[in-house]
Design an enzyme around this catalytic site. Structure first.
Site, PDB file in Angstrom:
ATOM      1  N   ASP A 191       0.815  -1.224   0.000  1.00  8.77           N
ATOM      2  CA  ASP A 191       0.000   0.000   0.000  1.00  8.77           C
ATOM      3  C   ASP A 191       0.843   1.267   0.000  1.00  8.77           C
ATOM      4  O   ASP A 191       0.321   2.364  -0.166  1.00  8.77           O
ATOM      5  CB  ASP A 191      -0.918  -0.030   1.237  1.00  8.77           C
ATOM      6  CG  ASP A 191      -1.828   1.176   1.334  1.00  8.77           C
ATOM      7  OD1 ASP A 191      -2.628   1.377   0.404  1.00  8.77           O
ATOM      8  OD2 ASP A 191      -1.748   1.909   2.340  1.00  8.77           O
ATOM      9  N   SER A 215      -6.625   5.653  -0.044  1.00 10.33           N
ATOM     10  CA  SER A 215      -6.944   4.334  -0.573  1.00 10.33           C
ATOM     11  C   SER A 215      -8.424   4.044  -0.343  1.00 10.33           C
ATOM     12  O   SER A 215      -8.954   4.276   0.747  1.00 10.33           O
ATOM     13  CB  SER A 215      -6.105   3.259   0.120  1.00 10.33           C
ATOM     14  OG  SER A 215      -4.729   3.511  -0.043  1.00 10.33           O
ATOM     15  N   GLN A 265      -5.435  -1.657  -6.731  1.00 16.19           N
ATOM     16  CA  GLN A 265      -5.928  -0.703  -5.738  1.00 16.19           C
ATOM     17  C   GLN A 265      -6.597   0.468  -6.447  1.00 16.19           C
ATOM     18  O   GLN A 265      -6.149   0.899  -7.512  1.00 16.19           O
ATOM     19  CB  GLN A 265      -4.776  -0.185  -4.872  1.00 16.19           C
ATOM     20  CG  GLN A 265      -5.215   0.738  -3.733  1.00 16.19           C
ATOM     21  CD  GLN A 265      -4.046   1.174  -2.874  1.00 16.19           C
ATOM     22  OE1 GLN A 265      -3.195   1.936  -3.315  1.00 16.19           O
ATOM     23  NE2 GLN A 265      -3.986   0.684  -1.649  1.00 16.19           N
TER      24      GLN A 265
END
Length: 274
Positions: A191, A215, A265
């Site tokens: 991430d 995110s 993502q």
């Protein structure tokens, strides 16, 4: 810790709240006591619902969705001060003999990590010294990150740039031999830089920022065993950004070019001040 829950700590100080990486990394374990050790995680899908508050514990509640002969499924909900901030579904698969294998080769050849400067070295080279805030952050950084392409500092450098980025990464210290620890660490790391690919065509990764980002969701598929304390290449690209959201895809390889993990993502992007 209860049988189906765990309490996690959060950083005491944070400028933007608790990010998605810690939640996904902790949730990828689902937590450890609820699954058999002989079934590694093969995929996870997470949604980041609210930013977490720094310094406030997070409780991870686990639902035992399925225990099958080959697959185990767990659903994890992260709660902070009575509010759900994150949920994740993880699937675990008993290893099987492969009937066949294939893999596309890496998209491009890249220098070895030893040939590349650390982020701190690039910042020092550009600014002459590392600002105090970055110095403190560098001391706490759990991963050594080295960008394959030199950092861009101006809008002129980013103009018409392809929405692609690649970094070498590894944990800064040994992580032992528990595969679950390496899975959680790499999930956390996945991430950290993935949304860089979305930003590259519009603004420098380091330097003045015109957008805030967060995110929204995160999905991973684990293909082969790996160690997060050994160098891995994280190749990232963004096929589209529109409507205030950007999509990024990542492929994680070992030094031999073997594909270890696939990542997707989506992030929210808003102009600062809007």
């Amino acid at each position: 810790m209860e049988q189906n829950s765990a309490r996690g700590r959060t950083p005491g100080v944070s400028r933007r709240g608790v990010g998605g990486g810690p939640g996904a990394g902790r949730g990828g374990g689902a937590p450890p006591p609820t699954t058999d050790g002989d079934r590694p995680v093969h995929s996870l899908h997470a949604y980041f619902l609210r930013p977490g508050r720094p310094g406030v514990p997070i409780v991870y509640d686990v639902e035992r969705v399925r225990d099958g002969r080959s697959f185990t499924t767990r659903r994890v909900t992260a709660v902070q001060q009575g509010r759900t901030i994150f949920n994740l579904t993880a699937s675990f698969h008993r290893p099987e003999e492969a009937g066949f294998e294939h893999q596309l080769p890496p998209a491009r050849a890249v220098p070895d990590p030893e040939q590349l400067p650390t982020v701190a070295e690039e910042v020092r080279e550009h600014l002459g010294a590392l600002p105090d805030a970055l110095e403190r952050m560098a001391r706490r950084q759990p991963f050594d990150i080295r960008y394959v392409d030199r950092l861009r500092w101006t809008h002129e450098e980013t103009k018409d740039a392809d929405p692609r980025s690649a970094v070498w990464m590894r944990a800064v210290g040994p992580l032992g031999d528990d595969p679950l620890v390496h899975t959680c660490a790499l999930t956390y790391a996945s991430d950290m830089t993935l949304l860089d690919a979305v930003r590259i065509p519009v603004e420098p990764l380091w330097g003045p920022r015109g957008f805030d980002m967060a995110s929204l969701d995160h999905a991973m598929w684990f293909h082969r065993p790996f160690r997060a304390d050994e160098w891995f290449l994280y190749d990232q690209e963004s096929p589209i950004a529109t409507g205030g959201r950007g999509l990024a895809r990542g492929r994680i390889y070992d030094r031999g070019g073997n594909l270890l993990v696939s990542v997707v993502q989506e992030g929210l992007f808003r102009r600062l001040g809007s």
